[in-house]
Design an enzyme around this catalytic site. Structure first.
Site, PDB file in Angstrom:
ATOM      1  N   ASP A  61       5.204  37.808  29.045  1.00  0.00           N
ATOM      2  CA  ASP A  61       5.132  38.699  27.894  1.00  0.00           C
ATOM      3  C   ASP A  61       3.669  38.795  27.464  1.00  0.00           C
ATOM      4  OD1 ASP A  61       5.031  39.544  25.112  1.00  0.00           O
ATOM      5  OD2 ASP A  61       7.205  39.278  25.065  1.00  0.00           O
ATOM      6  N   ILE A  62       3.057  39.939  27.753  1.00  0.00           N
ATOM      7  CA  ILE A  62       1.634  40.147  27.448  1.00  0.00           C
ATOM      8  C   ILE A  62       1.536  41.176  26.334  1.00  0.00           C
ATOM      9  CG2 ILE A  62      -0.639  40.626  28.400  1.00  0.00           C
ATOM     10  CD1 ILE A  62       0.759  38.382  29.872  1.00  0.00           C
ATOM     11  N   GLU A  63       1.040  40.772  25.191  1.00  0.00           N
ATOM     12  CA  GLU A  63       0.912  41.696  24.067  1.00  0.00           C
ATOM     13  C   GLU A  63      -0.187  41.221  23.132  1.00  0.00           C
ATOM     14  OE1 GLU A  63       4.250  41.498  21.212  1.00  0.00           O
ATOM     15  OE2 GLU A  63       5.218  40.129  22.634  1.00  0.00           O
ATOM     16  N   GLY A  64      -0.456  42.046  22.102  1.00  0.00           N
ATOM     17  CA  GLY A  64      -1.475  41.676  21.127  1.00  0.00           C
ATOM     18  C   GLY A  64      -2.850  41.598  21.749  1.00  0.00           C
TER      19      GLY A  64
END
Length: 596
Positions: free
Chosen positions: A236-239
């Protein structure tokens, strides 16, 4: 037509760089507008670029750390000019990044106590809701199997211990080898289901950011995956981590090393990415994540998009339209994947691409509170998944799939949906997507806690306060509600003690039996009752019982009993390593209660 983004071949590496023409007419920051990573604004005469999604965060606000703000200053503003493209400027530098020097005495978690069974090959199409593995109280998802019949779950999140460590942990709360839901993982697998584990997420620091090099990162991944018997993992890659190019490249290198080794060992593993999305598709930074992986020849099994929190600028009038916006995002992703894979010389059919797509809406109220995902949106999403044979439906989260104590609310909660709904209504809608032929909760008996006998107490000269919806209660607190006495099993506020539930774990309250008469069902349905009942006097004699000695390494859950220093203690909630005899000021400071 002006095209802000394009790809140009890097002469040094031979790889493609994502390029952007720079315009000078940058808008002034507006607190009501949602910005995504890469968006630029002018504020107080300076130009700022968003590092991740943001709305209402003031650019230039003093902060202690750079990760405390979604903005970074990129220069002074200039007067607006005609929107003609200048010389292309790289968004990211894809030149080779020097490999960090490995640290000495590298540590890996102790997985010797992990006993969760082995994962299975997942079906091509599943519904697998997210479970916040560090939520409190822990969500015992396997215990819900008889009611919900959900075989598959995504557990989040594995992150670094802190910003200077590359030891994996469960949300920084638990060591990697001490998962709070390990017993649940084993149970669901014994029923024929399985779990995937997600690395990263918005909060905390991903281990691919802190790991010194790809080899160490690969070993951390491999040790965790093997210990938990995982056949499917998610990143999960975010921000802010979407724009951390060196760590993303390091992660891709590690995943390639991991895939190659596991293939040689004959160990199956699916790799998915979870990325933010707009109705128009992935952002440029999200596309980069996939390109970095493909640059290293990583096999991507699926791309799960977070169909939530779009913002008014790109998803106006979201009321009753969140299902439509999610479907638009999935269709946009399909087209993006076609072009991405074509750039790498691969042509995939629509059927193949749809099987790689996952959709994860945030049920009920989103973080952008004008966006609300209703039950009808869920049904619309289910229909779309059935028509296209999507690889996965999910949702954030199973922990939230119930109505809040006050019903419909105007705020977002991590424990309820903020909309009117039946318990687990969204899960039951989406679970129609699952094939349940190989799933059998009856393979496992009912949880041990279901076999416990409610307390029988003498209430002579004992009084308790009336239950109040605004009062906070902790484990062991007792209240009166509708002339009945209830005892709190864990922290609670606003949960009605008399609310009918199907399973005892659906309520934080347990009724306290005040009548000395033993219910007749005990004779027939509870043969394990170690009590002698004198039918003439109705007196109950408790037979001596023995319990295992307390162990600091053992995990205990509510209702487990142990002996320690000649005394008997009962666990009030999940615990490991907490001394039962430790002196505390208040009863809620200890997970143990002395009972003998």
């Amino acid at each position: 037509m002006f095209r802000p983004f394009y790809y140009e071949k890097n002469k040094k590496t031979g790889k493609k760089n994502l390029m952007r023409h720079m315009r000078q007419n940058i808008p002034t920051w507006n607190s009501s507008i949602a910005y995504w990573g890469g968006d630029r604004v002018i504020y107080n005469g300076k130009t700022y670029e968003a590092k991740w999604w943001t709305q209402g965060d003031i650019p230039g606000k003093p902060v202690q750390h750079e990760w405390d703000t979604p903005w970074k200053a990129v220069g002074q503003s200039t007067a607006p000019t005609e929107p003609e493209p200048e010389e292309p400027t790289p968004i990211v530098d894809l030149a080779d990044v020097p490999e960090p020097v490995p640290k000495e005495n590298i540590l890996y978690p102790d997985y010797s106590g992990v006993d969760v069974g082995q994962g299975i090959q997942w079906p091509k199409a599943v519904f697998a809701p997210y479970v916040d593995a560090t939520g409190w109280p822990p969500l015992t998802f396997a215990n819900l199997a008889n009611e919900l019949m959900i075989p598959y779950f995504n557990l989040g999140f594995i992150v670094a211990e802190n910003d200077s460590s590359y030891l994996p942990t469960w949300g920084t709360y638990y060591a990697a080898g001490d998962g709070p839901l390990n017993e649940q993982i084993k149970l669901i697998r014994e029923m024929g289901g399985d779990v995937s584990v997600s690395f990263g997420g918005l909060s905390n620091v991903p281990i691919h950011v802190t790991a010194p090099n790809a080899n160490i990162l690969k070993e951390q991944y491999k040790a965790f995956i093997k210990a938990y018997g995982l056949t499917r993992v998610d990143f999960d890659i975010e921000g802010q981590w979407l724009s951390d190019t060196p760590s993303l490249k390091r992660n891709s290198e590690a995943l390639k090393l991991l895939q190659d080794e596991l293939i040689d060992e004959g160990y199956p593993l699916e790799i998915w990415f979870t990325l933010p999305v707009l109705p128009s598709g992935l952002t440029p930074l999200g596309i980069d994540v996939l390109r970095y992986a493909l640059d290293e020849d990583v096999t991507i099994n699926g791309v799960n998009i977070m169909t939530m929190d779009y913002g008014e600028a790109v998803a106006p009038n979201p009321e009753n339209n969140m299902g439509d916006y999610g479907i638009a995002a999935a269709e946009s992703l399909l087209n993006q994947l076609k072009f991405i894979y074509a750039d790498y010389g691969m042509t995939l059919s629509d059927e193949e691409l749809y099987s790689m797509i996952g959709m994860t809406p945030m049920i009920g109220m989103n973080d952008i509170t004008t966006e609300v995902f209703y039950q009808e949106d869920a049904r619309e999403t289910l229909d779309y998944a059935n028509n296209k044979n999507l690889g996965m439906l999910s949702m954030w989260s199973l922990n939230r799939d119930k109505e809040c104590p006050g019903g419909e609310t105007n705020y977002v909660s991590i424990t309820c949906s903020s909309v009117l709904q039946k318990p687990y209504e969204f899960s039951k809608i989406f679970n129609e997507y699952n094939d349940l032929r190989n799933f059998d909760p009856d393979l496992i008996g009912p949880p041990e806690e279901m076999n416990e006998i409610p307390d029988i107490v003498d209430l002579t000269d004992v009084t308790y306060a009336e239950w109040s919806p605004t009062q906070i209660y902790v484990a062991g607190d007792r209240v009166i509600y509708n002339d009945n006495i209830y005892e709190a099993k864990w922290w609670t506020q606003g949960d009605n003690p008399g609310q009918p539930v199907k399973n005892e774990w659906d309520t934080p309250w347990s009724p306290v039996i005040t009548d000395i008469e033993i219910p007749s069902i005990m004779d027939e349905e509870l043969p394990f009752l170690e009590e002698l009942i004198d039918t003439e006097t109705d007196e109950v004699e408790i037979l001596p019982q023995t319990y295992p000695e307390w162990s600091a390494k053992q995990i205990y859950v509510a209702g487990d009993r142990v002996e320690y220093e000649g005394k008997i203690f009962e666990a009030k909630w999940w615990t490991q390593g907490d001394d039962p005899s430790a002196v505390v000021k208040y009863p809620w400071e200890s997970p143990w209660e002395r009972i003998g």
